[in-house]
Design an enzyme around this catalytic site. Structure first.
Site, PDB file in Angstrom:
ATOM      1  N   LYS A 155     -35.539 -69.265 -26.356  1.00 38.71           N
ATOM      2  CA  LYS A 155     -35.684 -70.209 -27.468  1.00 38.71           C
ATOM      3  C   LYS A 155     -36.705 -69.696 -28.483  1.00 38.71           C
ATOM      4  CE  LYS A 155     -37.819 -74.594 -28.586  1.00 38.71           C
ATOM      5  NZ  LYS A 155     -38.600 -75.751 -28.070  1.00 38.71           N
ATOM      6  N   ASP A 174     -33.297 -76.667 -28.689  1.00 38.04           N
ATOM      7  CA  ASP A 174     -34.423 -77.526 -28.338  1.00 38.04           C
ATOM      8  C   ASP A 174     -33.869 -78.880 -27.902  1.00 38.04           C
ATOM      9  OD1 ASP A 174     -33.638 -78.785 -30.682  1.00 38.04           O
ATOM     10  OD2 ASP A 174     -35.701 -79.114 -31.371  1.00 38.04           O
TER      11      ASP A 174
END
Length: 259
Positions: A155, A174
């Site tokens: 991420k 997210d």
């Protein structure tokens, strides 16, 4: 702006407050409904482009290194909270070298409000030292190299590569992207890696970074986890999520966020 209507408690999937659906709307229960059909995905992207044309990462940063640090600190914290901390630490420690010279314990007090501050301090100091040792103090623009930095998972690497370097290597997943991609039936998975894989298969490569930012902003402003503002949503009449608060279309029992 119109306020979302209160959802009525019912076991029937069509019992939400309704109005006449716009012409051309397809039923979720229809055999012809395909959540990831190219034309539907294209419509979602076009509406996001209209609503959020120029959005970018909400984490304040002036360099790739500052974005690495900010993204590490954003885990289990809000961007607003991180943006209060980063100006302070970047003023105290202006360079990668300054962070690398620290002991993690010295950084901990400055990170306390972001949560998990001990782990984050170790990650930030470790990342700085790794950059100096292996990359000449410069943040690499390569996924595999970024993943060698302490505290940097996929991420964070996607955020840095997409936002700073402009490389569409993946899709940032997210909590907002996780939740909304399930509501829109772009994935049925709950694991972030699998969600990213699913999104990369249906979202055009050139849109990966912008799509992530748009969904994140959409999740903050309209499509919240609880009481989403469905009546104000530009995607409402092509969204069949079961946890909508208001709908003009049939809802789909399997399309909802995992609480």
């Amino acid at each position: 702006m119109a306020r979302s209507l209160t959802r009525k408690k019912t076991s029937q999937t069509t019992a939400l407050p309704r109005k006449k659906a716009p012409a051309g709307t397809r039923k979720a229960g229809s055999k012809k409904f395909h959540p990831t059909a190219p034309e539907r995905v294209r419509e979602i992207i076009e509406r996001l482009d209209q609503r959020y044309p120029d959005v970018t990462c909400a984490l304040t940063h002036r360099s790739a290194w500052e974005l690495v640090v900010a993204t590490i600190l954003s885990a289990q914290s809000t961007d607003v909270g991180v943006n209060k901390v980063t100006p302070v630490i970047f003023k105290k420690y202006p360079s990668v070298q300054d962070f690398a010279a620290l002991r993690p314990e010295q950084l901990e007090p400055d990170l306390r409000t972001t949560g998990f501050f001990r782990n984050k301090a170790r990650s930030v100091v470790g990342a700085a030292r790794k950059l100096l040792a292996d990359f000449g103090g410069e943040v690499p623009d390569d996924m595999e190299k970024l993943l060698t930095l302490p505290g940097v998972a996929r991420k964070t690497a996607n955020v840095v590569l997409g936002t700073w370097f402009g490389h569409n290597v993946g899709v940032v997943v997210d909590t907002h992207v996780h939740r909304i991609s399930r509501r829109l039936e772009l994935t049925r998975n709950d694991d972030p890696k699998k969600i990213e894989r699913d999104l990369m298969q249906v979202i055009p490569n050139k849109k990966w970074t912008l799509f992530s930012h748009q969904i994140i902003w959409h999740g903050r402003t309209l499509c919240m986890a609880r009481n989403p503002k469905c009546a104000d949503c530009p995607i409402e009449n092509i969204c069949h999520a079961a946890d909508k608060t208001w709908t003009t279309v049939d809802i789909h029992p399997g399309a909802k966020a995992i609480k």
